[in-house]
Design a protein around this motif. Sequence first.
Motif, PDB file in Angstrom:
ATOM      1  N   ASP A  86       1.711  -7.350  34.436  1.00 40.36           N
ATOM      2  CA  ASP A  86       1.077  -7.480  32.914  1.00 40.36           C
ATOM      3  C   ASP A  86       1.840  -8.772  32.540  1.00 40.36           C
ATOM      4  O   ASP A  86       2.890  -8.930  32.336  1.00 40.36           O
ATOM      5  CB  ASP A  86       2.128  -6.135  32.230  1.00 40.36           C
ATOM      6  CG  ASP A  86       1.473  -6.257  30.663  1.00 40.36           C
ATOM      7  OD1 ASP A  86       0.345  -7.091  30.402  1.00 40.36           O
ATOM      8  OD2 ASP A  86       1.961  -5.394  30.101  1.00 40.36           O
ATOM      9  N   ASP A  88       2.305 -10.787  29.635  1.00 40.45           N
ATOM     10  CA  ASP A  88       2.160 -10.744  28.287  1.00 40.45           C
ATOM     11  C   ASP A  88       2.794 -11.866  27.645  1.00 40.45           C
ATOM     12  O   ASP A  88       3.501 -12.761  28.356  1.00 40.45           O
ATOM     13  CB  ASP A  88       2.880  -9.430  27.789  1.00 40.45           C
ATOM     14  CG  ASP A  88       2.250  -8.922  26.508  1.00 40.45           C
ATOM     15  OD1 ASP A  88       1.605  -9.727  25.876  1.00 40.45           O
ATOM     16  OD2 ASP A  88       2.820  -8.044  26.078  1.00 40.45           O
ATOM     17  N   TYR A  89       2.634 -12.130  26.426  1.00 42.12           N
ATOM     18  CA  TYR A  89       3.225 -13.370  25.664  1.00 42.12           C
ATOM     19  C   TYR A  89       4.817 -13.072  25.791  1.00 42.12           C
ATOM     20  O   TYR A  89       5.185 -12.058  25.393  1.00 42.12           O
ATOM     21  CB  TYR A  89       2.762 -13.396  24.223  1.00 42.12           C
ATOM     22  CG  TYR A  89       3.465 -14.533  23.364  1.00 42.12           C
ATOM     23  CD1 TYR A  89       3.077 -15.644  23.603  1.00 42.12           C
ATOM     24  CD2 TYR A  89       4.371 -14.082  22.399  1.00 42.12           C
ATOM     25  CE1 TYR A  89       3.494 -16.719  22.880  1.00 42.12           C
ATOM     26  CE2 TYR A  89       5.163 -15.002  21.762  1.00 42.12           C
ATOM     27  CZ  TYR A  89       4.407 -16.549  22.023  1.00 42.12           C
ATOM     28  OH  TYR A  89       5.093 -17.414  21.272  1.00 42.12           O
ATOM     29  N   HIS A 149      -4.159 -10.030  28.280  1.00 40.93           N
ATOM     30  CA  HIS A 149      -4.114  -9.729  27.108  1.00 40.93           C
ATOM     31  C   HIS A 149      -5.353 -10.412  26.329  1.00 40.93           C
ATOM     32  O   HIS A 149      -4.802 -11.296  25.234  1.00 40.93           O
ATOM     33  CB  HIS A 149      -2.884  -9.709  26.370  1.00 40.93           C
ATOM     34  CG  HIS A 149      -1.914  -8.625  27.108  1.00 40.93           C
ATOM     35  ND1 HIS A 149      -1.275  -7.439  26.112  1.00 40.93           N
ATOM     36  CD2 HIS A 149      -1.259  -8.485  28.032  1.00 40.93           C
ATOM     37  CE1 HIS A 149      -0.551  -6.861  26.771  1.00 40.93           C
ATOM     38  NE2 HIS A 149      -0.722  -7.493  28.122  1.00 40.93           N
ATOM     39  N   ARG A 163      -2.844 -15.947  22.557  1.00 36.92           N
ATOM     40  CA  ARG A 163      -1.501 -16.078  22.270  1.00 36.92           C
ATOM     41  C   ARG A 163      -1.097 -17.181  23.359  1.00 36.92           C
ATOM     42  O   ARG A 163       0.227 -17.811  23.246  1.00 36.92           O
ATOM     43  CB  ARG A 163      -0.828 -14.901  22.426  1.00 36.92           C
ATOM     44  CG  ARG A 163      -1.075 -13.771  21.268  1.00 36.92           C
ATOM     45  CD  ARG A 163      -0.054 -12.733  21.193  1.00 36.92           C
ATOM     46  NE  ARG A 163       1.191 -13.187  20.429  1.00 36.92           N
ATOM     47  CZ  ARG A 163       2.125 -12.452  20.178  1.00 36.92           C
ATOM     48  NH1 ARG A 163       2.234 -11.231  20.511  1.00 36.92           N
ATOM     49  NH2 ARG A 163       3.325 -12.940  19.691  1.00 36.92           N
ATOM     50  N   ASN A 188      -6.171  -5.935  29.699  1.00 38.67           N
ATOM     51  CA  ASN A 188      -4.983  -4.721  29.562  1.00 38.67           C
ATOM     52  C   ASN A 188      -5.323  -3.677  28.910  1.00 38.67           C
ATOM     53  O   ASN A 188      -4.833  -2.303  29.375  1.00 38.67           O
ATOM     54  CB  ASN A 188      -3.810  -5.283  28.665  1.00 38.67           C
ATOM     55  CG  ASN A 188      -4.035  -5.675  27.310  1.00 38.67           C
ATOM     56  OD1 ASN A 188      -5.042  -6.432  26.749  1.00 38.67           O
ATOM     57  ND2 ASN A 188      -3.438  -5.081  26.394  1.00 38.67           N
ATOM     58  N   TYR A 213      -0.109  -2.382  19.935  1.00 36.91           N
ATOM     59  CA  TYR A 213       0.937  -3.291  20.037  1.00 36.91           C
ATOM     60  C   TYR A 213       1.070  -4.589  19.327  1.00 36.91           C
ATOM     61  O   TYR A 213       1.087  -4.998  18.172  1.00 36.91           O
ATOM     62  CB  TYR A 213       1.441  -3.436  21.567  1.00 36.91           C
ATOM     63  CG  TYR A 213       1.926  -1.819  21.945  1.00 36.91           C
ATOM     64  CD1 TYR A 213       3.106  -1.183  21.388  1.00 36.91           C
ATOM     65  CD2 TYR A 213       1.138  -1.403  22.767  1.00 36.91           C
ATOM     66  CE1 TYR A 213       3.381   0.065  21.757  1.00 36.91           C
ATOM     67  CE2 TYR A 213       1.405  -0.331  23.304  1.00 36.91           C
ATOM     68  CZ  TYR A 213       2.852   0.485  22.844  1.00 36.91           C
ATOM     69  OH  TYR A 213       2.911   1.829  23.384  1.00 36.91           O
ATOM     70  N   SER A 214       0.429  -5.770  20.315  1.00 37.89           N
ATOM     71  CA  SER A 214       0.412  -7.109  19.732  1.00 37.89           C
ATOM     72  C   SER A 214      -0.838  -7.062  18.826  1.00 37.89           C
ATOM     73  O   SER A 214      -0.901  -8.229  17.998  1.00 37.89           O
ATOM     74  CB  SER A 214       0.495  -7.965  20.627  1.00 37.89           C
ATOM     75  OG  SER A 214      -0.577  -7.613  21.637  1.00 37.89           O
ATOM     76  N   LYS A 360       3.955   2.430  26.865  1.00 35.51           N
ATOM     77  CA  LYS A 360       3.883   0.826  27.117  1.00 35.51           C
ATOM     78  C   LYS A 360       3.724   0.539  28.512  1.00 35.51           C
ATOM     79  O   LYS A 360       2.977  -0.324  28.993  1.00 35.51           O
ATOM     80  CB  LYS A 360       5.184  -0.159  26.569  1.00 35.51           C
ATOM     81  CG  LYS A 360       4.946  -0.201  25.179  1.00 35.51           C
ATOM     82  CD  LYS A 360       5.698  -1.346  24.709  1.00 35.51           C
ATOM     83  CE  LYS A 360       5.744  -1.880  23.191  1.00 35.51           C
ATOM     84  NZ  LYS A 360       6.581  -2.603  22.757  1.00 35.51           N
ATOM     85  N   CYS A 363      -0.324   0.175  30.823  1.00 31.48           N
ATOM     86  CA  CYS A 363      -1.023  -1.107  31.277  1.00 31.48           C
ATOM     87  C   CYS A 363      -0.760  -1.412  32.659  1.00 31.48           C
ATOM     88  O   CYS A 363      -1.659  -1.336  33.712  1.00 31.48           O
ATOM     89  CB  CYS A 363      -0.684  -2.232  30.402  1.00 31.48           C
ATOM     90  SG  CYS A 363      -1.530  -3.769  31.057  1.00 31.48           S
TER      91      CYS A 363
END
Length: 398
Positions: A86, A88-89, A149, A163, A188, A213-214, A360, A363
């Motif tokens: 994953d 992610d930022y 994402h 992001r 994702n 979430y984000s 969470k 993903c």
Amino acid sequence: MVTGDAAYIKKINRSLIIREIVKEGMISRADLSKATNLTRATISAQVADLLEEGLIIETHLEHYSVGRKPIMLSLNGDAGYALGIDLDYGQISFTISDLLGCPVSSSIIQLNTTKYEEILPILIQQIKRIKSNYTSSRYGIVGIVVAIHGLVTKDEEIHYVPRFDLHEVNLKSDLEREINIAIYIENNANLSSFAERVYVHHETDNLLCATLYSGIGLGMMMKNDFFRGHDGFAGEIGHMIVVPEGKPCNCGNKGCWEKYASESSIFEYLSEKRQIKDLTYEHIQKWLNEGDEEVHQLMEDFLFYLSIGLNNMINMYNPDVLVLDSELLRIYPDSLHKISKNLNSSISHYRELMISTIGKKSCVLGACALAIKQFLDVPMLNLPYDLKDNEIENALSI
């Protein structure tokens, strides 16, 4: 009548057999023949091949009181492993699962950069390290799926990640030049919806999963496949406008749904209002327990705007199951009931609305499951899921 050569028919039969073995967990040759409508001779030949390849194993059924104990067939979970990533930022999560989708290890690397030329070598280094740890198994790492994402094309190229400010990046090709393992790139939210279908909702062919979430992403499983749209960008539901001329969004529009009904919108507001840089769910839980009126009203507004978007989604897609992936919904009392009360249109139809039990981890678990599906070459998987898996994952995170 559809016809094909012997090799093609053998491949189809193999897929049917593997899927049924995975679905049942353990099954005899006789029951396998009944479930697949294949002859016992075909079952016998295919099973012999799968045993020789080490993909399945035989087990005598214990406590069988009548007659000879049947020999049961099951997938050999230790024959190989899947790697889900994953991206992610702020962090990259890595999870390894066996061929039954059970997580066996997990790690998290903090990211202090958004530059692709710095992220790529980190990914390559970690994948090579993980690969070296699983060379003793029959098939090693059978596949790698990277969750993105942002927008991913049908050709698995990264079109845009807000992001990270990534544009037109071919991560798949860059990784394949360094790593000799099947690699897949996927959105994702799609992977979260896949995890919900594979691990929990085995009886549905039409499932929506909204991750909150984000931002707000929407993964759509239609007839056991992803619904992607023309270019592969379907599901960017967070940029549906719910408040005309409302709050400005990074996408260029105003009043987008995720500015009102994503967890990040709540966190950003409370972090600024209460001057807490690293705001956590524990802060919000504490304020809710103390009866903080502002936080309670903020959550009620969150549910109100969430319901507006969900009503639109239900009317557009008529899903069988609609899953909401949000920690805030899990900690806010009676949230699901309050949302359901707001979905009172006489033309809105769905069978089940629920909060994700995977959370969470959906993903990265969906990423592992997709790698397994591709390796086994089956149309769909039904894998067991234990709530303890989340505990295992958390305990192994570093």
